[in-house]
Design a protein around this motif. Structure first.
Motif, mmCIF file in Angstrom:
data_model
loop_
_atom_site.group_PDB
_atom_site.id
_atom_site.type_symbol
_atom_site.label_atom_id
_atom_site.label_comp_id
_atom_site.label_asym_id
_atom_site.label_seq_id
_atom_site.Cartn_x
_atom_site.Cartn_y
_atom_site.Cartn_z
ATOM 1 N N LEU A 1 0.833 -1.197 0.000
ATOM 2 C CA LEU A 1 0.000 0.000 0.000
ATOM 3 C C LEU A 1 0.877 1.261 0.000
ATOM 4 C CD1 LEU A 1 -2.816 1.285 0.230
ATOM 5 C CD2 LEU A 1 -2.639 1.070 2.708
ATOM 6 N N ALA A 2 1.885 1.259 0.859
ATOM 7 C CA ALA A 2 2.770 2.429 0.928
ATOM 8 C C ALA A 2 3.497 2.639 -0.398
ATOM 9 C CB ALA A 2 3.767 2.253 2.063
ATOM 10 N N GLN A 3 3.931 1.530 -1.010
ATOM 11 C CA GLN A 3 4.649 1.636 -2.288
ATOM 12 C C GLN A 3 3.763 2.234 -3.376
ATOM 13 O OE1 GLN A 3 6.114 -2.433 -2.854
ATOM 14 N NE2 GLN A 3 8.170 -1.565 -2.853
ATOM 15 N N LEU A 4 2.543 1.731 -3.435
ATOM 16 C CA LEU A 4 1.649 2.210 -4.488
ATOM 17 C C LEU A 4 1.287 3.674 -4.284
ATOM 18 C CD1 LEU A 4 -0.718 -0.816 -5.083
ATOM 19 C CD2 LEU A 4 1.233 -0.064 -6.425
ATOM 20 N N GLU A 5 1.110 4.042 -3.027
ATOM 21 C CA GLU A 5 0.757 5.437 -2.779
ATOM 22 C C GLU A 5 1.940 6.368 -3.066
ATOM 23 O OE1 GLU A 5 -1.260 5.494 1.044
ATOM 24 O OE2 GLU A 5 -3.125 5.473 -0.113
ATOM 25 N N TYR A 6 3.136 5.846 -2.878
ATOM 26 C CA TYR A 6 4.334 6.612 -3.218
ATOM 27 C C TYR A 6 4.430 6.740 -4.738
ATOM 28 C CZ TYR A 6 9.333 7.663 -3.769
ATOM 29 O OH TYR A 6 10.523 8.225 -4.122
ATOM 30 N N LEU A 7 4.062 5.658 -5.387
ATOM 31 C CA LEU A 7 4.230 5.563 -6.829
ATOM 32 C C LEU A 7 3.235 6.419 -7.613
ATOM 33 C CD1 LEU A 7 5.875 3.854 -8.846
ATOM 34 C CD2 LEU A 7 3.983 2.230 -8.844
ATOM 35 N N LEU A 8 2.009 6.427 -7.130
ATOM 36 C CA LEU A 8 0.922 7.024 -7.900
ATOM 37 C C LEU A 8 1.250 8.410 -8.480
ATOM 38 C CD1 LEU A 8 -1.724 5.868 -8.804
ATOM 39 C CD2 LEU A 8 -2.835 6.897 -6.823
ATOM 40 N N PRO A 9 1.698 9.368 -7.658
ATOM 41 C CA PRO A 9 1.984 10.684 -8.243
ATOM 42 C C PRO A 9 3.218 10.686 -9.147
ATOM 43 C CG PRO A 9 2.525 10.649 -5.888
ATOM 44 C CD PRO A 9 1.873 9.347 -6.200
ATOM 45 N N ARG A 10 4.011 9.615 -9.111
ATOM 46 C CA ARG A 10 5.241 9.577 -9.906
ATOM 47 C C ARG A 10 5.121 8.621 -11.083
ATOM 48 N NH1 ARG A 10 6.349 10.024 -4.564
ATOM 49 N NH2 ARG A 10 8.004 11.455 -3.913
ATOM 50 N N LEU A 11 3.906 8.257 -11.378
ATOM 51 C CA LEU A 11 3.650 7.189 -12.337
ATOM 52 C C LEU A 11 4.384 7.325 -13.659
ATOM 53 C CD1 LEU A 11 2.049 4.770 -11.753
ATOM 54 C CD2 LEU A 11 0.077 5.793 -12.868
#
Ligand SMILES: Nc1nc2c(ncn2[C@@H]2O[C@H](COP(=O)(O)OP(=O)(O)OP(=O)(O)O)[C@@H](O)[C@H]2O)c(=O)[nH]1
Ligand SMILES: [Mg+2]
Length: 436
Positions: A138-148
């Motif tokens: 969850l933390a990884q995806l939330e980190y990733l989302l704005p940097r997609l």
């Protein structure tokens, strides 16, 4: 949809270590000597993630360069080094914006990571239980989302390694919508796990609960092992522990529950704290914290501050703490020790490795337990053996006197047994009363 966390063999697909360089900046929030310590910590983080540090670059700047974080001159110097030494990744001690990472990547053609990446990466490879894996993902995806956008191009070029232990190449086509769905699913899963955990916890509300907290690598698990003679994993790595382990610890007449918890670090990504909320609940709901400090670290005061800040952030700053200065075996300088004692008169010096200070820790815990005891005096009919034997089992009897048809008992009892005692007293409807 595939799980975003790759399997274990994908994590270590490179047999040789990745060659990395580290980059830090001083003159903005702290000076050179502190920056040196931070970059050493970054080196340990990099090593834990499987990277070999070839060189460290520090730059003096009073503000970050908006497009590349560091200045052009330094970037050129790094660029040359990266080319000459076949460096796989450049790791920044501070968090970069998506634009900064992209610009630096384009210039250097090396993988660019920041501190949060590294921490998330380590968490991903150390997560063992379903809860930990879900929380990290969850933390990884939330980190990733704005940097997609950056990541998709980045991942299609790179062949994995540190910082890519999240979504892999096969998910390149995966769009924001799918990730959003995955995030909701993970949150739902965590909510269910949290519910289960609460039910399990209900069963142990009676015991005093103590959590070992502290900066990562301070020796929390070692201390847990030393105190409870158990075999929790100990490693000279950051974030060796991700899940809390609970063990019983006998203190005087009572069993307390001791939990080993995830370590804290400077700039722990906020997302990670959020997604680890349920693990961190363990700390918040404790009756007492044993705050373990590595007393041999030159950054000790800094670590203590970080731990206190993190405790505040997770809402656990109201829980009383006992500070433990661990690794005292590594301090030879008597003057330094005396200084520590003056600065922190209440802290307990200890060595988990040598088994030093364990009795003092138990005594301090017992002292806190004392506060939970209440003194009482009871006059009972002489035939009321049920109450007397109950008191023998759970209370500390200070005085027991027989008068003709009555017994008087003077005792100390844990407040948690008062309910049961009162129940027993009500059932025997004889002439009995508390004197105190
Ligand atoms: N010299 C010395 N080393 C110690 C002592 N206690 C722990 N260590 C070492 O410190 C390192 C970290 O110990 P851990 O118990 O794994 O630390 P931790 O706080 O649980 O770390 P994380 O779970 O990674 O946050 C290991 O290499 C231990 O052997 C001690 O009293 N003295
Ligand atoms: Mg540990």
């Amino acid at each position: 949809m595939n799980n975003f966390i790759p399997s274990q063999n994908q994590l270590h697909h490179k047999s040789e270590q990745e060659r990395v360089v580290l980059v830090g900046v001083y003159g903005m929030q702290y000076e050179r000597d502190i920056a040196d310590e931070y970059i050493q910590e970054l080196e340990l983080l990099a090593a834990t993630a499987g990277g070999k540090t070839i060189e460290k670059f520090l730059q003096n700047r009073d503000h970050p360069e908006p497009s590349t974080y560091i200045g052009g001159g330094k970037l050129n110097e790094i660029l040359e080094f990266v080319k000459a030494e076949q460096i796989d990744a450049i790791i920044f001690d501070d968090d970069l914006t998506a634009t900064q990472s992209r610009n630096i990547e384009q210039r250097t053609k090396a993988k660019v990571l920041d501190r949060s990446n590294l921490i998330l990466d380590i968490f991903a490879s150390h997560a063992k239980t379903s809860a930990a894996k879900t929380q990290v993902e969850l933390a990884q995806l939330e980190y990733l989302l704005p940097r997609l956008t950056r990541y998709w191009t980045h991942l299609s070029r790179q062949k994995g390694g540190i910082g890519t232990k999240g979504p892999g190449e096969t998910q390149i086509e995966t769009d924001r919508r799918l990730i959003g769905k995955r995030i909701s699913m993970l949150k739902e899963k965590l909510r269910k796990l949290d519910k289960q955990r609460k039910v399990q916890r209900k069963g142990r509300v009676d015991n005093l609960r103590i959590s070992l907290v502290g900066y990562t690598n301070a020796g929390k698990s070692s201390l847990m092992n030393a105190l409870t003679e158990s075999g929790v994993k100990v490693e000279n790595k950051l974030f060796a522990t991700l899940d809390s382990t609970v063990r019983k610890l006998r203190v005087g007449k009572e069993d307390v529950l001791l939990s080993d918890t995830v370590g804290f670090i400077r700039k722990l990504p906020h997302r990670l704290i959020e997604s680890f909320k349920s693990t961190l609940d363990e700390i918040r709901e404790s009756d007492l914290l044993l705050h373990v400090v590595d007393a041999t670290s030159p950054l000790m005061d800094d670590y203590i501050k970080t731990v206190h800040e993190t405790l505040r952030e997770i809402g656990a700053d109201q829980v009383p703490e006992i500070m433990i200065f661990n690794k005292i075996d590594g301090i030879q300088d008597a003057e330094f020790l005396a200084g520590l004692k003056r600065a922190y008169p209440d802290a307990i010096p200890a060595s988990a490795l040598r088994g030093m200070g364990l009795e003092s820790i138990k005594e301090a815990v017992a002292c806190r337990l004392e506060e939970r005891y209440i003194e009482k005096e009871l006059i009972l009919p002489v035939e009321d053996q049920k109450v007397v034997s109950f008191l023998h089992d759970v209370a500390q009897i200070d005085k027991l006197k027989y008068h003709e048809d009555k017994i008087s008992v003077h005792f100390k009892i844990n407040r948690k047994y008062l309910g049961v005692l009162n129940g027993l007293l009500e059932r025997s409807d004889k002439d009995l009363s508390y004197v105190k």
